[in-house]
Design a protein around this motif. Sequence first.
Motif, PDB file in Angstrom:
ATOM      1  N   ARG A 107      71.827  76.395 109.764  1.00 13.52           N
ATOM      2  CA  ARG A 107      72.770  75.582 110.546  1.00 13.52           C
ATOM      3  C   ARG A 107      73.968  75.143 109.721  1.00 13.52           C
ATOM      4  NH1 ARG A 107      67.930  73.480 112.584  1.00 13.52           N
ATOM      5  NH2 ARG A 107      67.896  71.857 111.010  1.00 13.52           N
ATOM      6  N   GLY A 108      73.851  75.236 108.412  1.00 12.16           N
ATOM      7  CA  GLY A 108      74.955  74.815 107.536  1.00 12.16           C
ATOM      8  C   GLY A 108      74.871  73.362 107.119  1.00 12.16           C
ATOM      9  N   THR A 109      73.849  72.646 107.578  1.00 10.29           N
ATOM     10  CA  THR A 109      73.740  71.219 107.255  1.00 10.29           C
ATOM     11  C   THR A 109      73.085  70.973 105.897  1.00 10.29           C
ATOM     12  OG1 THR A 109      71.809  71.303 108.695  1.00 10.29           O
ATOM     13  CG2 THR A 109      73.776  70.272 109.585  1.00 10.29           C
ATOM     14  N   ASP A 111      74.069  71.921 103.086  1.00  9.08           N
ATOM     15  CA  ASP A 111      75.100  71.590 102.092  1.00  9.08           C
ATOM     16  C   ASP A 111      75.288  70.082 101.973  1.00  9.08           C
ATOM     17  OD1 ASP A 111      75.485  74.199 101.570  1.00  9.08           O
ATOM     18  OD2 ASP A 111      77.599  74.271 102.156  1.00  9.08           O
ATOM     19  N   LEU A 112      75.298  69.399 103.125  1.00  8.67           N
ATOM     20  CA  LEU A 112      75.523  67.946 103.099  1.00  8.67           C
ATOM     21  C   LEU A 112      74.330  67.215 102.478  1.00  8.67           C
ATOM     22  CD1 LEU A 112      77.214  67.208 106.543  1.00  8.67           C
ATOM     23  CD2 LEU A 112      78.260  67.236 104.289  1.00  8.67           C
ATOM     24  N   LEU A 113      73.140  67.748 102.666  1.00  7.83           N
ATOM     25  CA  LEU A 113      71.948  67.110 102.088  1.00  7.83           C
ATOM     26  C   LEU A 113      71.851  67.402 100.597  1.00  7.83           C
ATOM     27  CD1 LEU A 113      69.346  68.033 104.874  1.00  7.83           C
ATOM     28  CD2 LEU A 113      70.582  65.886 104.593  1.00  7.83           C
ATOM     29  N   ALA A 114      72.007  68.683 100.249  1.00  4.08           N
ATOM     30  CA  ALA A 114      71.787  69.083  98.856  1.00  4.08           C
ATOM     31  C   ALA A 114      72.922  68.634  97.933  1.00  4.08           C
ATOM     32  CB  ALA A 114      71.609  70.602  98.779  1.00  4.08           C
ATOM     33  N   ARG A 120      65.908  68.556  94.928  1.00  3.54           N
ATOM     34  CA  ARG A 120      65.408  69.510  95.937  1.00  3.54           C
ATOM     35  C   ARG A 120      63.934  69.285  96.226  1.00  3.54           C
ATOM     36  NH1 ARG A 120      68.447  75.260  94.938  1.00  3.54           N
ATOM     37  NH2 ARG A 120      70.525  74.392  94.647  1.00  3.54           N
ATOM     38  N   ARG A 188      67.117  82.135 104.751  1.00  2.02           N
ATOM     39  CA  ARG A 188      68.360  81.444 105.084  1.00  2.02           C
ATOM     40  C   ARG A 188      68.462  81.081 106.566  1.00  2.02           C
ATOM     41  NH1 ARG A 188      71.540  81.286 100.844  1.00  2.02           N
ATOM     42  NH2 ARG A 188      73.097  80.252 102.110  1.00  2.02           N
ATOM     43  N   ASP A 266      69.605  79.797  95.191  1.00  2.00           N
ATOM     44  CA  ASP A 266      70.968  79.460  95.607  1.00  2.00           C
ATOM     45  C   ASP A 266      70.934  79.035  97.070  1.00  2.00           C
ATOM     46  OD1 ASP A 266      72.046  80.064  93.184  1.00  2.00           O
ATOM     47  OD2 ASP A 266      72.947  81.971  93.784  1.00  2.00           O
ATOM     48  N   LEU A 267      71.640  77.972  97.363  1.00  2.00           N
ATOM     49  CA  LEU A 267      71.664  77.493  98.754  1.00  2.00           C
ATOM     50  C   LEU A 267      72.873  78.048  99.495  1.00  2.00           C
ATOM     51  CD1 LEU A 267      70.615  73.789  98.244  1.00  2.00           C
ATOM     52  CD2 LEU A 267      69.207  75.687  99.006  1.00  2.00           C
TER      53      LEU A 267
END
Lengths: 267, 294
Positions: A107-109, A111-114, A120, A188, A266-267
């Motif tokens: 979903r792309g979310t 990034d905001l968490l990590a 992690r 992913r 890698d995220l």
Amino acid sequence: MIDRRYAALVVRLWRQHRVALLTMAAGLALFEFVITRIAPAPGEAGFLAGILALMPPQVSAFASDELALASPRGVIAFGYLHPFFLALYSAWTIRVTSGALAGEIGRGTMDLLAARPVPRLALVLAAWVVMAGGLIVLGGAAWAGTAVGLSLRPLEVTPVEIVALPAMAWLLFTGWGGIALVVGATRREAGPVIAWVSGLIATSFVLDFLARVWTPVQGLRPLSLFAHYRPADIVRAGLSPGDSAVLAGVAIIGLAAAVLVFGRRDL
Amino acid sequence: MSAAAIETHDLTKHYGAIRALERLSLRVEPGEIFGFLGPNGAGKTTTIRLLLGLIAPTAGRAQVLGCDTSTGSTWRQDVGYLPGTLALWPALSGARTLDMLADLTGRPPAWRAELVERLHLSDADLARRVGSYSDGMRQKIGIVQALQCAPRLVLLDEPSKGLDPLIQVAFYDLLFEVARRHTTVFFSSHVLPEVERVCHRVAMLRAGALVSLGDVDDLRRALPRKVTVVFRDDSPAVDVAEFGRVVERSGRRVVLLVAVDRVPALAARLASTPVADLLVEPQRLEDAFLEQYR
């Protein structure tokens, strides 16, 4: 401070899944209640045992052992091995574990968490906590359904005697949750995780069934996690330390592997 | 020397045969507004993700606020981040999204009220589910979440995307204000005029490699001058091409780019030639960068 961040992650996942969880819990409670209504009374058991003895082993194997359905205790245990019960537990486990890691990446979310000061490890643990906590809710609801049923229609088994059933189901599905987290940590998108884990659970279930009814594959039975979850034996003899250890080991190894894999990717 | 806000040494990222970033070395000072320019696929987002530790470098290292980005996560408490492709949780309201992200940052959202006011976000907007937001509204929430906890460094990946012109101006003012409060702004974009307008220094990437790096004013000063000459005759005696690169020629009009130190010589030569018009102007940074991209 780190506790507050963990709590924020857990609360976020809980809010995301709570409606589904409560719906599933209500369904399970109702299902287990109904099982107590259809279980044979002690006086009917002998008659049923005669009928069951005529059934092919491929059919009676569903009930874990041939005589399980012949007693109230066996039918109640069967309620914890029924495909409906397993399907809801699987759905919950897969829903949380696939959504929390691969789903957030897809979903792309993520990034905001990590990008926050959250290790992690915390992201994986939060998923595990919500998944395992949800399984407790499901188990509690199933047990409550059985308990209410038994209070209205006393059979030869008491609610206390069947506490071990949801406990063992919790161990079984925290094991599957560990496996699902490992798969989720490598992907992913949630879709492939759902497909892989559903496939693994179904294959494991079929392997256990085949190994019970088909001699050539009997030796493969211990490879199935379902071989270590035998409700009929649990209500008859209590929890097996060996089976509990295997399921707990799978859960712990799965969680540790997920932490390791997700921490390095890698995220 | 004080700790840099960002420092990279030979930072490299390869995806198999694809070289997303190649030996990037740069230093961004505290309180700077640093522009990071490049066309799509140049490596801007890869750099930002490396700086945040979201991906691991193939080689080299990066330090953010004096901390190695490959170790620990507590340094991120002082870092705000706006992703280039912002995704939010559609079922959460704007306010709950901001609360949750502030909780995860572990610091109070000291600047939120001011940011919300400057970006014209109302209480009603924040009470709505993010799923009902327009792209511009989502981007505003993205900007607020990146800055609300008063970070010492903010990494903004194409931040003005989706903002209307009025809000863009408010956003640029916001960046100046943030820099005045000693927050470092690392700002990726391919909108050259906004970088020219906002940034103190600028780096340009192309195909994963650093092409140029410097102060915006210095870069502008060093750019060739754009000289437009309109001759009186069809066949002028002067060959202007020997002073620079002719970029346009139509009839008696010639446009050429001339190095700053060659302009006096060109002017002296033209003094003895019949010229109808002469215009010398600084080349726009945008034009210079577009040439680099080609």
